[in-house]
Design a protein around this motif. Structure first.
Motif, PDB file in Angstrom:
ATOM      1  N   TYR A 299      33.383 -52.879 -19.217  1.00  0.00           N
ATOM      2  CA  TYR A 299      33.331 -51.817 -20.217  1.00  0.00           C
ATOM      3  C   TYR A 299      33.777 -52.323 -21.576  1.00  0.00           C
ATOM      4  O   TYR A 299      33.438 -51.737 -22.597  1.00  0.00           O
ATOM      5  N   TYR A 306      26.247 -52.315 -22.707  1.00  0.00           N
ATOM      6  CA  TYR A 306      25.940 -51.889 -24.068  1.00  0.00           C
ATOM      7  C   TYR A 306      24.508 -52.228 -24.496  1.00  0.00           C
ATOM      8  O   TYR A 306      24.077 -51.803 -25.576  1.00  0.00           O
ATOM      9  N   GLN A 403      24.491 -45.324 -29.562  1.00  0.00           N
ATOM     10  CA  GLN A 403      25.674 -46.151 -29.394  1.00  0.00           C
ATOM     11  C   GLN A 403      25.976 -46.964 -30.650  1.00  0.00           C
ATOM     12  O   GLN A 403      27.148 -47.190 -30.981  1.00  0.00           O
ATOM     13  N   ILE A 412      33.106 -46.164 -30.086  1.00  0.00           N
ATOM     14  CA  ILE A 412      33.047 -47.407 -29.297  1.00  0.00           C
ATOM     15  C   ILE A 412      33.916 -48.395 -30.059  1.00  0.00           C
ATOM     16  O   ILE A 412      33.601 -48.760 -31.196  1.00  0.00           O
ATOM     17  N   MET A 417      37.505 -51.480 -25.619  1.00  0.00           N
ATOM     18  CA  MET A 417      36.976 -50.502 -24.674  1.00  0.00           C
ATOM     19  C   MET A 417      37.448 -50.760 -23.242  1.00  0.00           C
ATOM     20  O   MET A 417      37.564 -51.890 -22.790  1.00  0.00           O
ATOM     21  N   LYS A 419      37.228 -48.607 -19.113  1.00  0.00           N
ATOM     22  CA  LYS A 419      36.433 -47.618 -18.378  1.00  0.00           C
ATOM     23  C   LYS A 419      36.811 -46.206 -18.824  1.00  0.00           C
ATOM     24  O   LYS A 419      35.941 -45.357 -19.057  1.00  0.00           O
ATOM     25  N   TYR A 422      35.516 -45.559 -22.384  1.00  0.00           N
ATOM     26  CA  TYR A 422      34.054 -45.447 -22.421  1.00  0.00           C
ATOM     27  C   TYR A 422      33.605 -44.048 -22.011  1.00  0.00           C
ATOM     28  O   TYR A 422      32.807 -43.406 -22.710  1.00  0.00           O
ATOM     29  N   TRP A 423      34.123 -43.570 -20.877  1.00  0.00           N
ATOM     30  CA  TRP A 423      33.674 -42.267 -20.387  1.00  0.00           C
ATOM     31  C   TRP A 423      34.307 -41.117 -21.170  1.00  0.00           C
ATOM     32  O   TRP A 423      33.735 -40.021 -21.233  1.00  0.00           O
ATOM     33  N   PHE A 426      31.836 -40.977 -24.018  1.00  0.00           N
ATOM     34  CA  PHE A 426      30.421 -41.057 -23.655  1.00  0.00           C
ATOM     35  C   PHE A 426      29.655 -39.885 -24.273  1.00  0.00           C
ATOM     36  O   PHE A 426      30.004 -38.712 -24.107  1.00  0.00           O
ATOM     37  N   THR A 439      42.355 -47.294 -25.046  1.00  0.00           N
ATOM     38  CA  THR A 439      41.852 -48.638 -25.336  1.00  0.00           C
ATOM     39  C   THR A 439      42.942 -49.684 -25.104  1.00  0.00           C
ATOM     40  O   THR A 439      44.130 -49.372 -25.145  1.00  0.00           O
TER      41      THR A 439
END
Length: 458
Positions: A299, A306, A403, A412, A417, A419, A422-423, A426, A439
Motif C-alpha cells: 500500500y 497505484y 488517484q 494519497i 501510505m 493499508k 489507503y482505505w 479510498f 500513515t
C-alpha cells in the motif's frame, strides 16, 4: 478508423497540458526544478550562465544557492554534481530556447531558475511525450489493428502514473526515459527488419542516452538481444544474425560509448576518477534482499496498487507467449530483471512520488502487451465482450486520473501510505479526519543498511 491513434495522442497531450497548467507548479520556486531535478539540471546554468562547471560560484555565495545547487565534494575536494548529465542533455533544447528568449527580451540578470525556465521545461516534457507516443504508434501499427493501438496509447498516457510524471512532476526523468524507451523499441524493430549503419548509429546513441539518464536502465539491451527469439533454435539463429552483422553491433557499442565521453571527461576533471559514484557508499542496492512484494503490491508504493492498468499489459504478454513468443520472451526477461533491480534499491519506494515511479519508462515496452490484450478482445467480434472491455478501460483511466488528483490534494501520501490510510481515503478526494495518524514514514537511516522499519509521522 486510421486516425484513431492520432486522436488518442491528441487527447493525452491536451489532458497533460491542461493538468500542467491547472496545478501550475512552474509558478512555484519549490517545484519543477527541485528535489532530484536540482542535480539533473545543475549542469545547464553552470555551463551556459555561469561558465563554471566546477561550481565555484556556489562556494563563493553558498546562501544564495543553498536551495538551487546541491553539489557533493569529490575525492580531490571539488564541487561535483551528484548525478550523470543525461537529463541535462535532454533538458537542453528547452533550456536554450528559454535562454534565447531571456536574452532577446533583455532579461540578462537571470540565474536560470526563474519561472520562464520552469515553464520551458514543462513544455519540453510535453514535446518528448508527443514524440514518444508518435513513435509507439509507428511501432505498434506494424503488428496490431488501429483500434487496439489507439486504446493502448490512451491507457498508457492517461491510465498510468506516466500522466502524473508528464504533467505535475514533468521534469523528473521518467517521461524523458519513456521517450528513449519508445525510440529504442522502434529502432529495435527497424534494425531487425533491415540492419544498417544509420539504424545502428541511432541505436547506439539512444542506448547510450538511456544509460546516461539512469544507468540501471541499460538492461533494456536484453530486449534488443532477444527480439524475435522464440526457442533455443531461434536463439542460435539470432546469434548467427549478430555475427553476420558484427560491424553494426560494434557500431552500436561504439556510439553508446561516445555518448558517455563528456561524462567521463567531467568526472576525470573534477574527481580524478574515470567513474564516480556521486550517491556515496551509503546509498546502494541490496541484491540479497530485494523487496519484490513491497515493490509490486504494498500500500505504500506498490506498482500494481497505484497502476492497476498494468494487469492488462501483463495479460497481453501472457497472450503473446502463446501466439507471438518473439515479442513476449524479451519482455518477460526484461520484466524479471527490471523488477529485481528496482526492488533491490535501498529506498525501494524511490522517495516521494505518485506510485512506484521507477517503472514508468518501461510502459513504452509494455505498450506491446496492452495492444495484444486489446487485439485479443476485439478478435472475438462480440459486443458483449468488447463493450465490457471498453468500460473496464475507461474505469481504469478514470481511477488513475482520480488517484492522481488525490495525490495532488494529499489523500494519497507521498511516501507514508499504509493499508489503513489507503482505505480510509479510498475514493475520497481530500484527506479528512485522522488520515495522517494512519500513515507511517520509513526510517531512512536503517533503510540505508537494508533494514526496513516504519514510524508514525509526527
Amino acid at each position: 478508423m486510421k486516425y484513431l491513434p492520432k486522436i488518442s495522442i491528441f487527447i493525452v497531450l491536451i489532458a497533460s497540458f491542461w493538468y500542467s497548467m491547472d496545478v501550475a507548479y512552474w509558478k512555484r520556486t519549490d517545484r519543477i526544478i527541485s528535489s532530484d531535478v536540482l542535480h539533473y539540471y545543475a549542469y545547464l546554468p553552470a555551463v551556459f550562465i555561469y561558465n563554471d562547471i566546477e561550481l565555484k560560484y556556489v562556494s563563493v555565495n553558498p546562501i544564495a544557492y543553498q536551495e538551487k545547487v546541491w553539489p557533493v565534494r569529490s575525492p580531490i575536494g571539488k564541487n561535483t554534481i551528484m548525478t550523470t548529465m543525461g537529463m541535462a542533455i535532454m533538458y537542453t533544447p528547452a533550456f536554450l530556447s528559454t535562454y534565447l528568449y531571456m536574452q532577446l527580451t533583455g532579461q540578462t540578470e537571470d540565474d536560470g531558475y526563474g519561472p520562464p525556465y520552469r515553464l520551458g521545461l514543462v513544455i519540453g516534457t510535453l514535446a518528448y511525450l508527443l514524440l514518444a507516443l508518435l513513435l509507439l504508434n509507428k511501432t505498434l501499427i506494424q503488428f496490431f489493428d488501429t483500434l487496439p493501438v489507439a486504446l493502448t496509447l490512451l491507457i498508457v498516457g492517461l491510465g498510468t502514473n506516466l500522466f502524473h510524471y508528464s504533467s505535475a512532476e514533468a521534469t523528473m526523468s521518467h517521461t524523458y526515459s519513456f521517450f528513449l524507451f519508445a525510440a529504442f523499441l522502434y529502432l529495435t524493430v527497424a534494425w531487425h527488419n533491415k540492419p544498417g549503419f544509420k539504424l545502428s548509429l541511432l541505436l547506439g546513441l539512444v542506448s547510450g542516452m538511456i544509460a546516461l539518464v539512469r544507468p540501471t536502465n541499460a538492461i533494456i539491451g536484453i530486449v534488443f538481444l532477444l527480439w524475435g527469439v522464440t526457442n533455443f533454435g531461434t536463439l542460435k539463429e539470432k546469434f548467427r544474425l549478430y555475427t553476420q552483422n558484427y560491424q553494426w553491433i560494434i557500431c552500436i557499442v561504439l556510439f553508446a560509448i561516445v555518448v558517455w565521453i563528456p561524462q567521463i571527461i567531467y568526472w576525470k576533471h573534477l574527481t580524478g576518477l574515470y567513474f564516480f559514484n556521486g550517491y556515496g557508499s551509503d546509498q546502494g542496492f541490496f541484491f540479497n534482499n530485494p523487496q519484490i512484494i513491497n515493490s509490486l503490491f504494498s500500500y505504500r508504493k506498490g506498482w500494481l496498487v497505484y497502476t492497476p492498468a498494468m494487469a492488462l499489459a501483463f495479460f497481453g504478454i501472457f497472450l503473446l507467449l502463446r501466439k507471438q513468443r518473439g515479442f513476449a520472451i524479451p519482455l518477460v526477461m526484461f520484466t524479471i530483471l527490471n523488477i529485481y533491480i528496482i526492488s533491490s534499491w535501498w529506498a525501494w519506494w524511490y522517495g516521494g512520488g505518485f506510485g512506484l515511479r521507477a517503472y514508468v519508462e518501461s510502459y513504452a515496452l509494455y505498450s506491446v502487451g496492452f495492444a495484444a490484450f486489446f487485439q485479443w478482445i476485439f478478435s472475438f467480434r462480440k459486443w458483449f465482450i468488447s463493450i465490457p472491455a471498453l468500460v473496464l478501460t475507461g474505469l481504469l483511466i478514470a481511477f488513475n486520473l482520480f488517484q492522481t488528483r488525490q495525490y495532488h490534494f494529499g489523500s494519497i501520501h507521498y511516501v507514508g501510505m499504509t493499508k489503513e490510510a489507503y482505505w480510509h481515503s479510498f475514493l475520497k478526494l481530500k484527506p479528512y479526519g485522522n488520515f495522517y495518524h494512519k500513515t507511517t514514514i520509513p526510517n531512512m537511516d536503517k533503510a540505508r543498511k537494508g533494514i526496513y522499519e516504519y514510524e508514525r509521522e509526527q
